[in-house]
Motif scaffolding. Structure first.
Motif, PDB file in Angstrom:
ATOM      1  N   LEU A 143       0.874  -1.033  -0.102  1.00  0.00           N
ATOM      2  CA  LEU A 143      -0.018   0.138   0.103  1.00  0.00           C
ATOM      3  C   LEU A 143       0.755   1.285  -0.017  1.00  0.00           C
ATOM      4  CD1 LEU A 143      -3.018  -0.914   2.466  1.00  0.00           C
ATOM      5  CD2 LEU A 143      -3.011  -0.976   0.014  1.00  0.00           C
ATOM      6  N   VAL A 144       2.045   1.310   0.499  1.00  0.00           N
ATOM      7  CA  VAL A 144       2.878   2.198   0.684  1.00  0.00           C
ATOM      8  C   VAL A 144       3.460   2.693  -0.707  1.00  0.00           C
ATOM      9  CG1 VAL A 144       5.144   3.038   1.406  1.00  0.00           C
ATOM     10  CG2 VAL A 144       3.601   2.459   3.214  1.00  0.00           C
ATOM     11  N   TRP A 145       3.873   1.641  -1.489  1.00  0.00           N
ATOM     12  CA  TRP A 145       4.252   1.831  -2.831  1.00  0.00           C
ATOM     13  C   TRP A 145       2.944   2.462  -3.807  1.00  0.00           C
ATOM     14  CZ3 TRP A 145       8.697   2.758  -4.102  1.00  0.00           C
ATOM     15  CH2 TRP A 145      10.025   2.281  -3.381  1.00  0.00           C
ATOM     16  N   ALA A 146       1.780   1.697  -3.410  1.00  0.00           N
ATOM     17  CA  ALA A 146       0.678   2.256  -4.281  1.00  0.00           C
ATOM     18  C   ALA A 146       0.467   3.893  -4.060  1.00  0.00           C
ATOM     19  CB  ALA A 146      -0.677   1.286  -3.993  1.00  0.00           C
ATOM     20  N   VAL A 147       0.375   4.017  -2.795  1.00  0.00           N
ATOM     21  CA  VAL A 147       0.094   5.317  -2.577  1.00  0.00           C
ATOM     22  C   VAL A 147       1.250   6.364  -2.951  1.00  0.00           C
ATOM     23  CG1 VAL A 147      -0.011   6.978  -0.295  1.00  0.00           C
ATOM     24  CG2 VAL A 147      -1.070   4.942  -0.262  1.00  0.00           C
ATOM     25  N   PHE A 148       2.623   6.230  -2.930  1.00  0.00           N
ATOM     26  CA  PHE A 148       3.713   6.807  -2.996  1.00  0.00           C
ATOM     27  C   PHE A 148       3.410   6.918  -4.942  1.00  0.00           C
ATOM     28  CE2 PHE A 148       7.498   6.098  -5.677  1.00  0.00           C
ATOM     29  CZ  PHE A 148       8.129   7.470  -5.459  1.00  0.00           C
ATOM     30  N   ALA A 149       3.060   5.868  -5.707  1.00  0.00           N
ATOM     31  CA  ALA A 149       2.796   6.113  -7.133  1.00  0.00           C
ATOM     32  C   ALA A 149       1.928   6.990  -7.236  1.00  0.00           C
ATOM     33  CB  ALA A 149       2.673   4.716  -7.620  1.00  0.00           C
ATOM     34  N   GLY A 150       0.738   6.859  -6.903  1.00  0.00           N
ATOM     35  CA  GLY A 150      -0.340   7.809  -6.779  1.00  0.00           C
ATOM     36  C   GLY A 150       0.185   9.531  -6.415  1.00  0.00           C
ATOM     37  N   TRP A 151       0.744   9.452  -5.786  1.00  0.00           N
ATOM     38  CA  TRP A 151       1.414  10.754  -5.045  1.00  0.00           C
ATOM     39  C   TRP A 151       2.167  11.510  -6.390  1.00  0.00           C
ATOM     40  CZ3 TRP A 151       6.352  12.370  -4.139  1.00  0.00           C
ATOM     41  CH2 TRP A 151       6.611  13.847  -3.699  1.00  0.00           C
ATOM     42  N   VAL A 152       3.108  10.628  -6.698  1.00  0.00           N
ATOM     43  CA  VAL A 152       4.116  10.994  -7.810  1.00  0.00           C
ATOM     44  C   VAL A 152       2.983  11.439  -9.255  1.00  0.00           C
ATOM     45  CG1 VAL A 152       5.768  10.519  -9.470  1.00  0.00           C
ATOM     46  CG2 VAL A 152       5.950   9.887  -7.228  1.00  0.00           C
ATOM     47  N   LEU A 153       2.291  10.464  -9.529  1.00  0.00           N
ATOM     48  CA  LEU A 153       1.428  10.575 -10.751  1.00  0.00           C
ATOM     49  C   LEU A 153       0.354  11.835 -10.619  1.00  0.00           C
ATOM     50  CD1 LEU A 153       0.823   7.014 -11.570  1.00  0.00           C
ATOM     51  CD2 LEU A 153       2.422   8.603 -12.667  1.00  0.00           C
ATOM     52  N   SER A 154      -0.165  12.113  -9.394  1.00  0.00           N
ATOM     53  CA  SER A 154      -0.818  13.226  -9.438  1.00  0.00           C
ATOM     54  C   SER A 154       0.054  14.626  -9.363  1.00  0.00           C
ATOM     55  CB  SER A 154      -1.488  13.208  -7.808  1.00  0.00           C
ATOM     56  OG  SER A 154      -0.686  13.546  -6.925  1.00  0.00           O
ATOM     57  N   ARG A 155       1.072  14.818  -9.411  1.00  0.00           N
ATOM     58  CA  ARG A 155       1.880  16.043  -9.310  1.00  0.00           C
ATOM     59  C   ARG A 155       1.903  16.291 -11.027  1.00  0.00           C
ATOM     60  NH1 ARG A 155       0.195  16.442  -5.444  1.00  0.00           N
ATOM     61  NH2 ARG A 155       1.151  15.572  -3.324  1.00  0.00           N
ATOM     62  N   ARG A 156       1.654  17.566 -11.381  1.00  0.00           N
ATOM     63  CA  ARG A 156       1.730  17.957 -12.555  1.00  0.00           C
ATOM     64  C   ARG A 156       3.039  18.858 -12.842  1.00  0.00           C
ATOM     65  NH1 ARG A 156      -2.160  15.841 -15.463  1.00  0.00           N
ATOM     66  NH2 ARG A 156      -4.052  15.771 -14.403  1.00  0.00           N
ATOM     67  N   ARG A 157       4.045  18.959 -12.201  1.00  0.00           N
ATOM     68  CA  ARG A 157       5.121  19.415 -12.377  1.00  0.00           C
ATOM     69  C   ARG A 157       6.351  18.600 -11.939  1.00  0.00           C
ATOM     70  NH1 ARG A 157       6.416  22.081  -7.213  1.00  0.00           N
ATOM     71  NH2 ARG A 157       4.746  21.948  -5.827  1.00  0.00           N
ATOM     72  N   PRO A 158       7.399  19.237 -12.210  1.00  0.00           N
ATOM     73  CA  PRO A 158       8.927  18.372 -11.789  1.00  0.00           C
ATOM     74  C   PRO A 158       9.005  18.350 -10.324  1.00  0.00           C
ATOM     75  CG  PRO A 158       9.217  19.888 -13.406  1.00  0.00           C
ATOM     76  CD  PRO A 158       7.892  20.500 -12.988  1.00  0.00           C
ATOM     77  N   LEU A 159       9.330  17.154  -9.629  1.00  0.00           N
ATOM     78  CA  LEU A 159       9.504  17.028  -8.449  1.00  0.00           C
ATOM     79  C   LEU A 159      11.082  17.115  -7.983  1.00  0.00           C
ATOM     80  CD1 LEU A 159       7.382  13.894  -7.855  1.00  0.00           C
ATOM     81  CD2 LEU A 159       6.932  16.356  -7.170  1.00  0.00           C
TER      82      LEU A 159
END
Length: 165
Positions: free
Chosen positions: A73-89
């Protein structure tokens, strides 16, 4: 303004643009989709196995299942967080994912060594500890590299801001 000065100003944005293009590329986003799906599907499969078990599982097995579900679940939440960002991190995602990997490997190594100490021989403990140290060292190296990359990108960003009038 001299031609050399203009060329110097363009060099930083081009370098930054190339670096950030890799950060937001389709390939990078697909890697995050794969990590999220792997984590989420892994957690779901383990949860289904646990839920459909006809008899009560031993405490250690329940603890391991819960841990594996949490990691997925941590990996799934992490991926969702990254994919929801619309700008470079600026490689913040790399640092965070490497931190997750370090935490997961440390906990796994400690659990493995504990289990080997309780149920195995000295050789089992040493072998498990050696494997745990190797995997944890690899995760820590990844974290060091991710932090270095983040600092590099932030330096490029700051250089761009300073050169912009």
């Amino acid at each position: 303004m001299s031609e050399q000065h203009r060329a110097a100003q363009r060099a930083v944005p081009e370098r930054l643009e190339r670096a950030l293009a890799a950060e937001v590329s389709l390939r990078s986003r697909l890697r995050h989709v794969a990590a999220g799906l792997a984590g989420g599907c892994g957690a779901a499969v383990i949860a289904m196995l646990w839920a459909t078990e006809p008899n009560a599982l031993p405490t250690r097995t329940r603890a391991v299942f819960a841990g594996l579900i949490a990691v997925g679940l941590v990996w799934a939440v992490f991926a969702g967080w990254v994919l929801s960002r619309r700008r470079p991190l600026f490689a913040r995602d790399r640092v965070l994912s490497a931190g997750i990997a370090v935490a997961a490997t440390v906990v796994t190594a400690l659990a493995g060594v504990t289990l080997a100490a309780v149920r195995g021989s000295t050789t089992d403990v040493v072998a498990t500890a050696a494997g745990g140290v190797a995997v944890t060292a690899a995760a820590m190296l990844t974290l060091v590299r991710a932090r270095r990359r983040r600092r590099e990108l932030l330096r490029l960003r700051d250089a761009l801001r300073q050169d912009t009038p």
